[in-house]
Design a protein around this motif. Structure first.
Motif, mmCIF file in Angstrom:
data_model
loop_
_atom_site.group_PDB
_atom_site.id
_atom_site.type_symbol
_atom_site.label_atom_id
_atom_site.label_comp_id
_atom_site.label_asym_id
_atom_site.label_seq_id
_atom_site.Cartn_x
_atom_site.Cartn_y
_atom_site.Cartn_z
ATOM 1 N N GLN A 1 0.834 -1.208 0.000
ATOM 2 C CA GLN A 1 0.000 0.000 0.000
ATOM 3 C C GLN A 1 0.868 1.256 0.000
ATOM 4 O OE1 GLN A 1 -2.567 -0.386 3.426
ATOM 5 N NE2 GLN A 1 -3.324 -2.379 2.754
ATOM 6 N N SER A 2 1.961 1.211 0.759
ATOM 7 C CA SER A 2 2.848 2.373 0.840
ATOM 8 C C SER A 2 3.537 2.644 -0.490
ATOM 9 C CB SER A 2 3.895 2.161 1.944
ATOM 10 O OG SER A 2 3.290 2.133 3.218
ATOM 11 N N VAL A 3 3.919 1.582 -1.204
ATOM 12 C CA VAL A 3 4.548 1.760 -2.514
ATOM 13 C C VAL A 3 3.595 2.480 -3.463
ATOM 14 C CG1 VAL A 3 5.386 0.550 -4.564
ATOM 15 C CG2 VAL A 3 6.134 -0.181 -2.290
ATOM 16 N N HIS A 4 2.342 2.060 -3.475
ATOM 17 C CA HIS A 4 1.348 2.707 -4.341
ATOM 18 C C HIS A 4 1.148 4.169 -3.925
ATOM 19 C CE1 HIS A 4 -0.227 -0.559 -6.889
ATOM 20 N NE2 HIS A 4 0.063 -1.366 -5.867
ATOM 21 N N TYR A 5 0.987 4.398 -2.604
ATOM 22 C CA TYR A 5 0.765 5.771 -2.134
ATOM 23 C C TYR A 5 1.970 6.658 -2.438
ATOM 24 C CZ TYR A 5 0.564 9.845 0.798
ATOM 25 O OH TYR A 5 0.605 11.150 1.224
ATOM 26 N N ALA A 6 3.174 6.172 -2.099
ATOM 27 C CA ALA A 6 4.377 6.991 -2.232
ATOM 28 C C ALA A 6 4.660 7.353 -3.689
ATOM 29 C CB ALA A 6 5.572 6.259 -1.622
ATOM 30 N N ARG A 7 4.440 6.410 -4.593
ATOM 31 C CA ARG A 7 4.671 6.705 -6.016
ATOM 32 C C ARG A 7 3.765 7.842 -6.464
ATOM 33 N NH1 ARG A 7 1.801 4.850 -10.490
ATOM 34 N NH2 ARG A 7 2.912 5.006 -12.494
ATOM 35 N N GLU A 8 2.493 7.770 -6.078
ATOM 36 C CA GLU A 8 1.547 8.812 -6.482
ATOM 37 C C GLU A 8 1.897 10.154 -5.846
ATOM 38 O OE1 GLU A 8 -3.270 9.669 -6.125
ATOM 39 O OE2 GLU A 8 -2.514 7.615 -6.024
ATOM 40 N N ALA A 9 2.237 10.142 -4.542
ATOM 41 C CA ALA A 9 2.570 11.382 -3.845
ATOM 42 C C ALA A 9 3.866 11.989 -4.378
ATOM 43 C CB ALA A 9 2.694 11.115 -2.345
ATOM 44 N N PHE A 10 4.841 11.140 -4.676
ATOM 45 C CA PHE A 10 6.139 11.611 -5.172
ATOM 46 C C PHE A 10 5.997 12.270 -6.544
ATOM 47 C CE2 PHE A 10 10.112 10.788 -7.528
ATOM 48 C CZ PHE A 10 11.019 11.450 -6.707
ATOM 49 N N ASN A 11 5.139 11.710 -7.382
ATOM 50 C CA ASN A 11 4.966 12.242 -8.735
ATOM 51 C C ASN A 11 4.007 13.426 -8.785
ATOM 52 O OD1 ASN A 11 6.738 10.384 -9.961
ATOM 53 N ND2 ASN A 11 5.143 8.816 -9.974
ATOM 54 N N LYS B 1 -0.608 -1.244 13.862
ATOM 55 C CA LYS B 1 0.246 -2.328 14.345
ATOM 56 C C LYS B 1 1.705 -1.888 14.416
ATOM 57 C CE LYS B 1 -2.761 -6.031 12.665
ATOM 58 N NZ LYS B 1 -2.899 -7.212 11.774
ATOM 59 N N GLY B 2 1.987 -0.695 13.891
ATOM 60 C CA GLY B 2 3.336 -0.150 13.966
ATOM 61 C C GLY B 2 3.496 0.749 15.175
ATOM 62 N N ARG B 3 4.347 1.769 15.035
ATOM 63 C CA ARG B 3 4.611 2.703 16.138
ATOM 64 C C ARG B 3 3.925 4.035 15.858
ATOM 65 N NH1 ARG B 3 10.235 4.205 16.252
ATOM 66 N NH2 ARG B 3 10.132 3.867 14.002
ATOM 67 N N GLU B 4 3.309 4.591 16.894
ATOM 68 C CA GLU B 4 2.770 5.947 16.824
ATOM 69 C C GLU B 4 3.518 6.811 17.836
ATOM 70 O OE1 GLU B 4 0.612 4.002 14.245
ATOM 71 O OE2 GLU B 4 0.552 3.316 16.325
ATOM 72 N N GLU B 5 3.738 8.059 17.484
ATOM 73 C CA GLU B 5 4.447 8.941 18.402
ATOM 74 C C GLU B 5 4.156 10.399 18.079
ATOM 75 O OE1 GLU B 5 8.858 9.346 16.391
ATOM 76 O OE2 GLU B 5 8.504 7.597 17.660
ATOM 77 N N ASN B 6 4.662 11.282 18.958
ATOM 78 C CA ASN B 6 4.659 12.726 18.749
ATOM 79 C C ASN B 6 3.270 13.303 18.453
ATOM 80 O OD1 ASN B 6 6.146 15.116 16.529
ATOM 81 N ND2 ASN B 6 6.152 15.140 18.751
ATOM 82 N N PRO B 7 2.253 13.028 19.305
ATOM 83 C CA PRO B 7 0.928 13.624 19.069
ATOM 84 C C PRO B 7 0.942 15.125 19.335
ATOM 85 C CG PRO B 7 0.968 12.532 21.198
ATOM 86 C CD PRO B 7 2.285 12.218 20.541
ATOM 87 N N ALA C 1 2.774 11.152 14.347
ATOM 88 C CA ALA C 1 3.667 10.417 13.451
ATOM 89 C C ALA C 1 3.405 8.924 13.596
ATOM 90 C CB ALA C 1 5.125 10.730 13.772
ATOM 91 N N SER C 2 3.558 8.187 12.493
ATOM 92 C CA SER C 2 3.326 6.743 12.512
ATOM 93 C C SER C 2 4.142 6.072 11.420
ATOM 94 C CB SER C 2 1.838 6.438 12.297
ATOM 95 O OG SER C 2 1.617 5.042 12.173
ATOM 96 N N ASP C 3 4.574 4.837 11.702
ATOM 97 C CA ASP C 3 5.184 4.020 10.652
ATOM 98 C C ASP C 3 4.313 2.807 10.344
ATOM 99 O OD1 ASP C 3 5.569 2.284 12.772
ATOM 100 O OD2 ASP C 3 7.746 2.209 12.620
ATOM 101 N N GLY C 4 3.075 2.827 10.839
ATOM 102 C CA GLY C 4 2.174 1.700 10.636
ATOM 103 C C GLY C 4 1.026 1.989 9.696
ATOM 104 N N LEU C 5 1.076 3.140 9.011
ATOM 105 C CA LEU C 5 0.055 3.527 8.042
ATOM 106 C C LEU C 5 0.731 3.766 6.698
ATOM 107 C CD1 LEU C 5 -1.858 6.083 10.307
ATOM 108 C CD2 LEU C 5 -2.634 3.783 9.696
ATOM 109 N N PRO C 6 0.011 3.629 5.584
ATOM 110 C CA PRO C 6 0.639 3.844 4.275
ATOM 111 C C PRO C 6 1.299 5.215 4.188
ATOM 112 C CG PRO C 6 -1.518 2.841 4.003
ATOM 113 C CD PRO C 6 -1.394 3.194 5.459
ATOM 114 N N GLY C 7 2.571 5.222 3.784
ATOM 115 C CA GLY C 7 3.294 6.485 3.751
ATOM 116 C C GLY C 7 4.514 6.425 2.864
ATOM 117 N N MET C 8 5.447 7.353 3.141
ATOM 118 C CA MET C 8 6.632 7.517 2.306
ATOM 119 C C MET C 8 7.817 6.700 2.817
ATOM 120 S SD MET C 8 5.315 9.634 0.148
ATOM 121 C CE MET C 8 6.753 9.969 -0.849
ATOM 122 N N GLY C 9 7.652 6.028 3.961
ATOM 123 C CA GLY C 9 8.745 5.267 4.557
ATOM 124 C C GLY C 9 9.162 5.882 5.876
ATOM 125 N N GLY C 10 9.509 5.062 6.857
ATOM 126 C CA GLY C 10 9.878 5.584 8.169
ATOM 127 C C GLY C 10 8.657 6.138 8.879
#
Length: 641
Positions: free
Chosen positions: A144-154, A345-351, A363-372
Motif C-alpha cells: 500500500q505504501s509503494v502505491h501511495y508513495a509513487r503517487e505522492a512523489f509524482n 500495528k506499527g509505532r505511533e508517536e509525537n501527538p 507520526a506513525s510508521d504503521g500507516l501507508p506512507g513515504m517510509g519511516g
C-alpha cells in the motif's frame, strides 16, 4: 575453549542468517578464502561489530564476486543502520549474482528500494512480482505504501520550508518545540555538551518572537537538571508544563521520583516568581513501562501521550498514543488508548492537538506512507470518534523519519525539526501546510477575572461553549492574577461563561473571533441581598411565554448558582412597549413562571423563588428603536435573602 565458543557463535549466527534468507543451506561459494572471510564477518556481526564485518564481507566478495549470501548479509547490516541506498545496492548485486533467486527475494528488493526513496523503481519491482503466478506480497502495508508513495512523489505538494530567523538555532541540535497558543512564544529542547558526560545533555529553553525573529529568552534552569528532560508540552498560556524525564543508567531519577523507565512530570508556572515550580510525577498516568511525548490541549483539560511496553503475548514492543482528561476536581482520569483507526500495528508517536480541539497531528510508521515515520492528521468528529488519518504528503514526509510538528493558531503555519541542512544537527524550521491538511484557524480569548469591589483576582471557572452547550474549552482563571487564555474556531459563534459559587455569573455570546478584544477584564459582583442580575439571553418562542427547546446558557448558569448556594430570588419579567398594557403584563408574568419551571426542573425548590411581571412599565432604554426594545425585553433576578 575460545575456538569452540567462536565456532558455536558462527553456527548460531549462520542459522539466523539462513532463517532470514529462507534457506537452511550453508553459504555457497566455491572459494575457501571467501568462505573464511564470510564466517569471520558473521562472527563480528554477532558481536555488534558491523563496520568490521563489512570489511570482511568486502574481502569475501573480492575473492568471489558472485557470493550471494555475502551481499545479502551486507544488505542486512545496512538496513540496521538505515543506510537504505547501500542496502538496495547490495540486494541488487546479490540478485544479479544469483538470478534464479529473484522471485524468492523480490519482496526484499521492493522494501529496500522503497525505503531508499526510489519510489518509481519500487513500484516497477512490485509490478514485476505480479507476473509470477505463485507470488504475492506478504507485507500488505508495504504494498500500500509503494502505491501511495509513487503517487505522492509524482504529484508533490508545493511547500517552501525555511529555517527560523533569530538565534534559537545553534551548532547544537534543537527539536521538540512547544508553542504557546498565541504563537509568539515557545519552549524547545536543545542537546548541549555537559562536562563529564560522553553524550549530549537535553535541556529546555524558552524563546519569543520579536519582529519575525525567534530570540532566546532563558534556560528553564528551575526544570533542567544534569539528567535529560525531553519532549515539553504546555497549556496554551504556558502556565502548565508537562514533560518527560527518564531514569539514568543507575535506574534512578536523581532528585525526582520515578515509576517506570520514563515518566511524565508536571510543573505549574508561578506568576509571582516568574518560574515553574518543582515538577511532580503524574503517578496516575505512569506505568512500569515508558511514557513520553506528552501533548496538552490548549485549555489544559486533555493530555495525549505515548506509552510503550513489551507485549507479554508476542514479546514485541507496543507503542501507542493514549488520552486522558481531567475530572471535575482537576485530576487526570485513567488514560485510554486511542482507537485502532489512530493506533496501528506499527509505532505511533509525537501527538499534537491543535488549539481548534479537533485536529490531531501525529507520526506513525504503521500507516501507508513515504517510509519511516510519517506525519498524519486525524479530525475529531461530532460524535467523539476520529476520522481516517490523512498523510500530510510529499515532501513534508520523505523516506526518513518526520516528527516534532507544531501548528500555529492560523492552522496553516507549522514548525518542525529537521537536519536537512546538516546531517545530525537538528534545527527548527517552518513552512505552510497545504489547505487540505491544515487545521481550523482559532481565535484566542484572553483576559482576567476579578472582584468588582476589591479588584482582587478571582479563581473562576471560564468556559467556551458552542450554540448547543457543548464545552469547546475550559480553564480556571489563575488565583494570583485572574488570567486565562482559551481558544475556539475563529468562524464559530460561541458562548462565554464565567462562574464562581460566591459571585454572580457572567455570560455573553461572541460572533466569531473577528472583533475580539486582545484582552478582556471581567468584573464579577459578589452575591448579596439586593443585587440584580439581568438576563438578556433567555430564549422564548416569538410572542410567547414558552421557552425555546434549545440550550439556555443563562438559565443553566442561574440554576447552577442556586444549587451551589442558599439564596432566594425574585424573578421579574419585562417586555417592550409593543402590544397592550394588559397583554404585556400577562406575558411578562408567564415568562417569569416559565423561568421558575426551568429552575424547578434543574432541582431548585420552588419555595426559593418569587415571581413578578412588570410588562413594559420599567424600560431601561427607548422603545423607539429596535435596539432599545431588545434591551427592554429582559428577565431580572433579584437576590432577596
Amino acid at each position: 575453549m575460545y575456538h569452540q565458543n567462536y565456532k558455536a557463535k558462527i553456527i548460531l549466527v549462520l542459522g539466523f542468517i539462513f532463517f532470514f534468507m529462507g534457506s537452511h543451506l550453508n553459504a555457497q561459494s566455491t572459494k575457501k578464502r571467501a568462505l573464511k572471510r564470510y564466517e569471520r564477518a558473521t562472527y563480528l556481526y554477532s558481536q555488534g561489530m558491523h563496520e568490521e564485518a563489512l570489511l570482511f564481507l568486502d574481502e569475501a566478495i573480492d575473492v568471489d564476486a558472485s557470493f550471494f549470501e555475502a551481499y545479502m548479509l551486507k544488505s542486512q547490516i545496512y538496513e540496521k543502520s538505515k543506510d537504505w541506498k547501500r542496502a538496495e545496492q547490495s540486494v541488487i548485486k546479490a540478485l544479479d549474482a544469483r538470478p534464479q533467486k529473484r522471485q524468492q527475494w523480490l519482496e526484499s528488493l521492493v522494501r529496500v528500494t522503497f525505503r531508499s526513496g526510489n519510489y518509481n523503481k519500487a513500484f516497477e519491482v512490485l509490478q514485476e512480482g505480479d507476473k509470477f503466478e505463485d507470488w504475492s506480497m506478504k507485507d500488505q502495508l508495504l504494498a500500500q505504501s509503494v502505491h501511495y508513495a509513487r503517487e505522492a512523489f509524482n504529484d508533490p505538494t508545493v511547500i517552501h520550508p525555511t529555517v527560523l530567523d533569530g538565534n534559537v538555532n545553534s551548532e547544537e541540535s534543537e527539536y521538540y518545540p512547544a508553542l504557546y497558543a498565541s504563537g509568539d512564544r515557545m519552549i524547545f529542547t536543545r542537546e548541549v555538551e555537559y562536562p563529564g558526560k560522553p553524550f549530549g545533555q537535553e535541556d529546555f529553553y524558552e524563546a519569543e518572537l520579536v519582529d519575525d525573529a525567534w530570540l532566546m529568552v532563558r534556560s528553564l534552569s528551575e526544570i533542567n537538571t544534569i539528567r535529560n528532560e525531553g519532549a515539553p508540552s504546555i497549556r496554551g498560556d504556558g502556565r502548565i508544563l508537562v514533560f518527560t524525564a527518564c531514569a539514568g543508567v543507575d535506574g534512578s531519577y536523581g532528585n525526582r521520583v520515578g515509576v517506570g523507565s520514563c515518566d511524565l512530570f508536571q510543573s505549574v508556572y508561578d506568576v509571582k516568581s516568574a518560574q515553574y515550580d518543582e515538577a511532580s510525577n503524574l503517578v496516575a498516568l505512569n506505568s512500569s513501562g515508558w511514557e513520553s511525548q506528552p501533548a496538552l490541549s490548549a485549555d489544559g483539560q486533555s493530555l495525549f501521550f505515548v506509552r510503550a511496553f513489551r507485549s507479554k503475548q508476542t514479546n514485541e514492543v507496543v507503542q501507542d498514543i493514549y488520552l486522558t482528561e481531567r475530572n471535575e476536581f482537576g485530576d487526570w482520569r485513567k488514560a485510554i488508548r486511542l482507537p485502532d483507526i489512530i493506533n496501528s500495528k506499527g509505532r505511533e508517536e509525537n501527538p499534537f492537538l491543535h488549539p481548534d480541539g479537533e485536529s490531531l497531528f501525529f507520526a506513525s510508521d504503521g500507516l501507508p506512507g513515504m517510509g519511516g515515520m510519517d506525519l498524519f492528521v486525524s479530525r475529531k468528529q461530532s460524535d467523539g470518534s476520529w476520522s481516517v488519518p490523512e498523510n500530510l504528503g510529499y515532501p513534508i514526509n520523505t523516506d526518513g523519519d518526520e516528527n516534532s510538528l507544531q501548528v500555529f493558531g492560523d492552522g496553516r503555519k507549522a514548525i518542525f525539526a529537521t537536519d536537512r541542512e546538516k546531517t545530525g544537527n537538528l534545527d527548527l524550521w517552518q513552512f505552510e501546510l497545504p489547505e487540505a491538511v491544515s487545521a481550523n484557524a482559532v481565535a484566542l480569548w484572553t483576559g482576567a477575572v476579578f472582584d468588582s469591589e476589591s479588584k482582587k483576582p478571582v479563581d473562576a471557572k471560564v468556559r467556551v461553549l458552542d450554540a448547543d452547550g457543548a464545552v469547546l474549552s475550559a480553564q480556571r482563571s489563575n488565583p494570583d492574577d485572574g488570567q486565562f487564555t482559551l481558544s475556539f474556531s475563529s468562524d464559530e459563534n460561541v458562548i462565554i461563561q464565567v462562574e464562581h459559587p460566591e459571585f454572580a455569573f457572567f455570560s455573553t455570546m461572541l460572533i466569531g473571533g473577528k472583533d475580539l478584544d486582545s484582552f478582556v477584564s471581567i468584573a464579577l459582583d459578589r452575591l448579596q441581598v439586593g443585587m440584580t442580575m439581568t438576563l438578556r439571553d433567555v430564549r422564548f418562542e416569538k410572542s410567547s411565554a414558552n421557552l425555546e427547546n434549545s440550550f439556555q446558557p443563562e438559565l443553566e448558569q442561574l440554576a447552577k448558582t442556586m444549587l451551589q448556594s442558599e439564596i432566594r430570588i425574585k424573578i421579574i419579567g419585562h417586555t417592550d412597549s409593543d402590544g397592550t398594557l394588559e397583554n404585556n403584563l400577562k406575558l411578562s408574568s408567564l415568562r417569569a413562571e416559565s423561568v421558575a419551571h426551568f429552575l424547578e426542573d434543574r432541582g431548585v425548590n420552588r419555595s426559593r423563588m418569587e415571581l413578578k411581571g412588570l410588562g413594559a412599565a420599567v424600560p431601561i432604554a427607548s422603545n423607539e428603536t429596535d435596539i432599545g426594545k431588545a434591551l427592554n425585553r429582559r428577565t431580572e433576578i433579584v437576590v432577596i435573602n
